[in-house]
Every structure is written in structure tokens, then in C-alpha cells.
Motif scaffolding. Sequence first.
Motif, PDB file in Angstrom:
ATOM      1  N   LEU A  63      10.275   1.443  41.202  1.00 44.26           N
ATOM      2  CA  LEU A  63       9.379   2.124  40.221  1.00 44.26           C
ATOM      3  C   LEU A  63       8.031   1.155  40.364  1.00 44.26           C
ATOM      4  O   LEU A  63       6.955   1.801  40.433  1.00 44.26           O
ATOM      5  N   TYR A  64       8.226  -0.090  40.245  1.00 36.26           N
ATOM      6  CA  TYR A  64       7.011  -0.939  40.175  1.00 36.26           C
ATOM      7  C   TYR A  64       6.256  -0.829  41.335  1.00 36.26           C
ATOM      8  O   TYR A  64       4.613  -0.686  41.476  1.00 36.26           O
ATOM      9  N   ALA A  65       6.915  -0.952  42.753  1.00 35.50           N
ATOM     10  CA  ALA A  65       6.244  -0.873  43.933  1.00 35.50           C
ATOM     11  C   ALA A  65       5.658   0.578  44.247  1.00 35.50           C
ATOM     12  O   ALA A  65       4.494   0.621  44.528  1.00 35.50           O
ATOM     13  N   GLN A  66       6.416   1.691  43.962  1.00 32.36           N
ATOM     14  CA  GLN A  66       5.577   2.961  44.030  1.00 32.36           C
ATOM     15  C   GLN A  66       4.566   3.306  43.158  1.00 32.36           C
ATOM     16  O   GLN A  66       3.636   3.826  43.393  1.00 32.36           O
ATOM     17  N   ASN A  67       4.663   2.777  41.986  1.00 32.99           N
ATOM     18  CA  ASN A  67       3.403   2.850  41.027  1.00 32.99           C
ATOM     19  C   ASN A  67       2.874   4.279  40.814  1.00 32.99           C
ATOM     20  O   ASN A  67       1.747   4.578  40.820  1.00 32.99           O
ATOM     21  N   ARG A  68       3.913   5.184  40.648  1.00 35.06           N
ATOM     22  CA  ARG A  68       3.451   6.565  40.081  1.00 35.06           C
ATOM     23  C   ARG A  68       4.074   7.007  38.753  1.00 35.06           C
ATOM     24  O   ARG A  68       3.402   7.539  38.056  1.00 35.06           O
ATOM     25  N   TRP A  69       5.197   6.623  38.540  1.00 35.96           N
ATOM     26  CA  TRP A  69       5.916   7.167  37.352  1.00 35.96           C
ATOM     27  C   TRP A  69       5.766   5.813  36.125  1.00 35.96           C
ATOM     28  O   TRP A  69       5.802   4.688  36.743  1.00 35.96           O
ATOM     29  N   SER A  70       6.179   6.297  34.953  1.00 34.07           N
ATOM     30  CA  SER A  70       6.348   5.179  34.082  1.00 34.07           C
ATOM     31  C   SER A  70       7.452   5.667  33.263  1.00 34.07           C
ATOM     32  O   SER A  70       7.496   6.825  33.182  1.00 34.07           O
ATOM     33  N   LEU A  71       8.167   4.667  32.454  1.00 33.96           N
ATOM     34  CA  LEU A  71       9.359   4.952  31.871  1.00 33.96           C
ATOM     35  C   LEU A  71       9.128   4.742  30.204  1.00 33.96           C
ATOM     36  O   LEU A  71       8.749   3.321  30.198  1.00 33.96           O
ATOM     37  N   LEU A  72       9.379   5.334  29.276  1.00 32.90           N
ATOM     38  CA  LEU A  72       9.218   4.690  28.132  1.00 32.90           C
ATOM     39  C   LEU A  72      10.623   5.027  27.146  1.00 32.90           C
ATOM     40  O   LEU A  72      11.289   6.103  27.319  1.00 32.90           O
ATOM     41  N   TYR A 278      10.629   2.914  48.319  1.00 38.81           N
ATOM     42  CA  TYR A 278       9.518   1.880  48.393  1.00 38.81           C
ATOM     43  C   TYR A 278       8.295   2.558  49.171  1.00 38.81           C
ATOM     44  O   TYR A 278       8.746   3.569  50.158  1.00 38.81           O
ATOM     45  N   PRO A 279       7.189   2.328  48.854  1.00 37.09           N
ATOM     46  CA  PRO A 279       6.017   2.954  49.643  1.00 37.09           C
ATOM     47  C   PRO A 279       6.232   2.784  51.214  1.00 37.09           C
ATOM     48  O   PRO A 279       6.626   1.599  51.841  1.00 37.09           O
ATOM     49  N   THR A 280       5.888   3.707  51.901  1.00 35.97           N
ATOM     50  CA  THR A 280       5.744   3.698  53.451  1.00 35.97           C
ATOM     51  C   THR A 280       4.541   3.045  53.703  1.00 35.97           C
ATOM     52  O   THR A 280       3.626   3.209  53.190  1.00 35.97           O
ATOM     53  N   VAL A 281       4.630   2.411  55.108  1.00 35.91           N
ATOM     54  CA  VAL A 281       3.288   1.624  55.419  1.00 35.91           C
ATOM     55  C   VAL A 281       2.932   2.646  56.663  1.00 35.91           C
ATOM     56  O   VAL A 281       3.338   3.002  57.513  1.00 35.91           O
ATOM     57  N   ASP A 282       1.580   3.083  56.446  1.00 40.83           N
ATOM     58  CA  ASP A 282       0.742   3.706  57.445  1.00 40.83           C
ATOM     59  C   ASP A 282       0.511   2.658  58.774  1.00 40.83           C
ATOM     60  O   ASP A 282       0.664   1.855  58.912  1.00 40.83           O
ATOM     61  N   ALA A 283      -0.188   3.798  59.729  1.00 45.48           N
ATOM     62  CA  ALA A 283      -0.558   3.092  60.975  1.00 45.48           C
ATOM     63  C   ALA A 283      -1.400   1.881  60.799  1.00 45.48           C
ATOM     64  O   ALA A 283      -1.481   0.751  61.375  1.00 45.48           O
ATOM     65  N   LYS A 284      -2.539   2.108  59.848  1.00 40.43           N
ATOM     66  CA  LYS A 284      -3.567   1.064  59.619  1.00 40.43           C
ATOM     67  C   LYS A 284      -2.865  -0.166  59.240  1.00 40.43           C
ATOM     68  O   LYS A 284      -3.084  -1.331  59.495  1.00 40.43           O
ATOM     69  N   LYS A 285      -1.954   0.100  58.181  1.00 36.34           N
ATOM     70  CA  LYS A 285      -1.315  -1.156  57.448  1.00 36.34           C
ATOM     71  C   LYS A 285      -0.388  -1.865  58.253  1.00 36.34           C
ATOM     72  O   LYS A 285      -0.417  -3.140  58.606  1.00 36.34           O
ATOM     73  N   LYS A 286       0.412  -0.982  59.249  1.00 38.85           N
ATOM     74  CA  LYS A 286       1.087  -1.822  60.272  1.00 38.85           C
ATOM     75  C   LYS A 286       0.070  -2.594  61.217  1.00 38.85           C
ATOM     76  O   LYS A 286       0.896  -3.683  61.654  1.00 38.85           O
ATOM     77  N   LYS A 287      -0.672  -2.185  61.571  1.00 38.46           N
ATOM     78  CA  LYS A 287      -1.805  -2.887  62.569  1.00 38.46           C
ATOM     79  C   LYS A 287      -2.120  -4.214  61.673  1.00 38.46           C
ATOM     80  O   LYS A 287      -2.047  -5.217  62.407  1.00 38.46           O
ATOM     81  N   GLU A 288      -2.351  -4.106  60.472  1.00 35.55           N
ATOM     82  CA  GLU A 288      -2.753  -5.345  59.691  1.00 35.55           C
ATOM     83  C   GLU A 288      -1.466  -6.331  59.671  1.00 35.55           C
ATOM     84  O   GLU A 288      -1.732  -7.509  59.702  1.00 35.55           O
ATOM     85  N   LEU A 289      -0.674  -5.819  59.474  1.00 36.97           N
ATOM     86  CA  LEU A 289       0.737  -6.657  59.186  1.00 36.97           C
ATOM     87  C   LEU A 289       0.945  -7.235  60.600  1.00 36.97           C
ATOM     88  O   LEU A 289       1.600  -8.546  60.849  1.00 36.97           O
ATOM     89  N   GLN A 290       0.938  -6.662  61.801  1.00 34.44           N
ATOM     90  CA  GLN A 290       0.955  -7.233  63.260  1.00 34.44           C
ATOM     91  C   GLN A 290       0.121  -8.380  63.509  1.00 34.44           C
ATOM     92  O   GLN A 290       0.509  -9.416  64.125  1.00 34.44           O
ATOM     93  N   THR A 291      -1.030  -8.041  62.854  1.00 32.04           N
ATOM     94  CA  THR A 291      -1.996  -8.942  63.203  1.00 32.04           C
ATOM     95  C   THR A 291      -1.723 -10.365  62.370  1.00 32.04           C
ATOM     96  O   THR A 291      -1.870 -11.600  62.791  1.00 32.04           O
ATOM     97  N   ALA A 292      -1.365 -10.228  60.894  1.00 32.02           N
ATOM     98  CA  ALA A 292      -0.983 -11.330  60.082  1.00 32.02           C
ATOM     99  C   ALA A 292       0.439 -11.994  60.829  1.00 32.02           C
ATOM    100  O   ALA A 292       0.294 -13.303  60.973  1.00 32.02           O
ATOM    101  N   ARG A 293       1.257 -11.154  61.575  1.00 32.78           N
ATOM    102  CA  ARG A 293       2.458 -11.677  62.074  1.00 32.78           C
ATOM    103  C   ARG A 293       1.943 -12.770  63.264  1.00 32.78           C
ATOM    104  O   ARG A 293       2.564 -13.815  63.491  1.00 32.78           O
ATOM    105  N   SER A 294       1.091 -12.223  64.087  1.00 35.17           N
ATOM    106  CA  SER A 294       0.601 -12.954  65.227  1.00 35.17           C
ATOM    107  C   SER A 294      -0.322 -14.075  64.865  1.00 35.17           C
ATOM    108  O   SER A 294       0.051 -15.185  65.394  1.00 35.17           O
ATOM    109  N   ALA A 295      -0.943 -14.012  63.755  1.00 35.05           N
ATOM    110  CA  ALA A 295      -1.688 -15.244  63.294  1.00 35.05           C
ATOM    111  C   ALA A 295      -0.714 -16.481  63.009  1.00 35.05           C
ATOM    112  O   ALA A 295      -1.010 -17.477  63.112  1.00 35.05           O
ATOM    113  N   LEU A 296       0.346 -15.837  62.232  1.00 35.26           N
ATOM    114  CA  LEU A 296       1.396 -17.113  61.583  1.00 35.26           C
ATOM    115  C   LEU A 296       2.034 -17.550  62.797  1.00 35.26           C
ATOM    116  O   LEU A 296       2.481 -18.784  62.575  1.00 35.26           O
ATOM    117  N   SER A 297       2.298 -16.702  63.728  1.00 38.76           N
ATOM    118  CA  SER A 297       3.271 -17.411  64.869  1.00 38.76           C
ATOM    119  C   SER A 297       2.391 -18.172  65.750  1.00 38.76           C
ATOM    120  O   SER A 297       2.837 -19.004  66.302  1.00 38.76           O
TER     121      SER A 297
END
Length: 300
Positions: A63-72, A278-297
Motif C-alpha cells: 500500500l505504501y509503495a503503490q501510493n494510490r490508496w489510503s485506509l481509514l 509493488y510498482p513496476t519498473v519502466d525501461a528508463k528506471k531499469k537503465k538507471e538501476l543498471q548504471t547504479a549496479r555497474s558503478a557499485l560493482s
Amino acid sequence: MARKEILDRIEKYVHPFRIRKGKGFRLQDFDPGDTCGLTLDKGEAADLLQRGTEWLAEEQDMLYAQNRWSLLLVFQAMDAAGKDSTIKHVMSGVNPQGCQVFSFKQPSPEDLAHDFLWRYAKRLPERGRIGIFNRSYYEEVLVVRVHDHILKLQKLPPQLLSKSIWDERLYDIAHFEDYLTRQGTIILKFFLHLSRKEQKKRFMERLDRPDKRWKFSASDVQERKFWGDYMHAFEEAIRATASNRAPWYVVPADNKWFTRLLVAAAIVEAVEKLDLAYPTVDAKKKKELQTARSALSREK
């Protein structure tokens, strides 16, 4: 046990206590000592509740990750019905960052200078969060109705203080909740239905135990004199505001273990129907994650 089978069992126990249509509702049709035939010792009840809270924690994370609904979650009850302990036990596994609890006490001068829903509207949960109202805007048609001298403190124009004011407020609450549900807020309302006999027993326990005495107030005993008035006010409130979108749950409260299990089950059932993920990761985000992985490696 398969997830669907668990949900089917949950529905079996939740359904008898869920009120979606207020017409014809009578509080006397519900037994505060009901346990739906379940007979569990403390260990078994604790184990079931633990499973429920773990499931709720998983759903709350999405619920927190999706950030669409709230619960009262709205909790109403007579004193000693167990609101505080129910909230504590049922929400024990939830991430505090995604949960907000508000206990509404006597209104401040600023509160009294606004409409009766103002101070509650300010505390509504953000998207992705669970909001808990320990007492709520329903106090405006419960305690204020039973002790109508409180109404005079709200500074309404005299011509608006008609005999129909309670019906008007209940109408406003029902439409307020309808509006919220259309904005993505899931509303579950719990009336912890305690018997007068069990309340007396719990008051006596508070007087007898040093670790419980701080909870006791002489005003609690005075309020018992208005028991019938409160039951009438609760009945009228549930009749006027129960709906498919914002149901009431009349939760038997004489057995704390069953109260907690039923509240947890109702919440799990409602959140599960949202089909959270959980929110899906689009192509742009996947590229950012791959860049981050490479930098950390490459780090030494």
C-alpha cells in the motif's frame, strides 16, 4: 493452507458482523459475547492473530509503495471496550512510517470555531498510509447527542439548532464518507460492542490492579447512567451511515481475543480486495538501476 482458503474462512467470520445497509439495523440483534462458535485458548488465539498481523504488514508495505490508496480505520466504543489494546495488537506488525493514529479528545477553541468535521478532516491519511481514528467525527452524534449541552459550545447560530440536527449531521457524515471513498480512501468502521456487565467487570479490574488504575476515571462510572442513550445513539449512527463503500462492523467485545481476531480479519479482507502490488519498473528506471549496479560493482 492456500491463500484463497484463508480468505474464504475470513469471510465466514467477518460477514455476520459487517453492516452495509442500515435499514432495519438493531443493536439488540448482536451478542457482545459472540465468538461464532470458536473456542480457542490464549496461545491459539495469539498464533492466529500473529498470522493476521504478518499478512497485514505485507499488504501495508505494498500500500505504501503503490501510493494510490489510503485506509481509514474508525474505532468507536463505550469505555473499557478495548479500543486501545485492539489497535495495539492488530497493528503491531505494521511499519510506523506508514501508519498514523489519532485520539480525539475535547475540542480546542480553534476546533470549536470551525465546522464539526474540520478537525477530523485535517487528520485524514495520506495516500499510501493507514490512518486510525481512536474515536472520530462520530463523537459529534454520540457524546454530543447524549450530552447536548456540549452543542451550545460549538457556537452555531440559534436558528440552526433544530430537532433535526442529528439527522442532518448523520447525513453530512454519510456524504463525507462517500466523498472520501471516491478519492481512494477505504473506510472501515468498528463499533466494539461491549455488554454493560462486562464493562463493570473491567472497571472493577482497573480499580483492583495498580497497573490499571491510571486508566480509571470517576466520569466513567457517571457515563454508565446514560448507557441506554448511548446505545440508541450508536444504533441511529449505524443505521444512517452504513454503506457498501463505508461499512460498519459490530464487533463483539466481551472476549478480547475474538475482538482482535475479527478486526484483523476485516482489515486483511478489505485490503486484499485492492489487489495491491509493488510498482513496476519502466525501461528508463531499469537503465538507471543498471548504471547504479555497474558503478557499485566497480568500487573497490
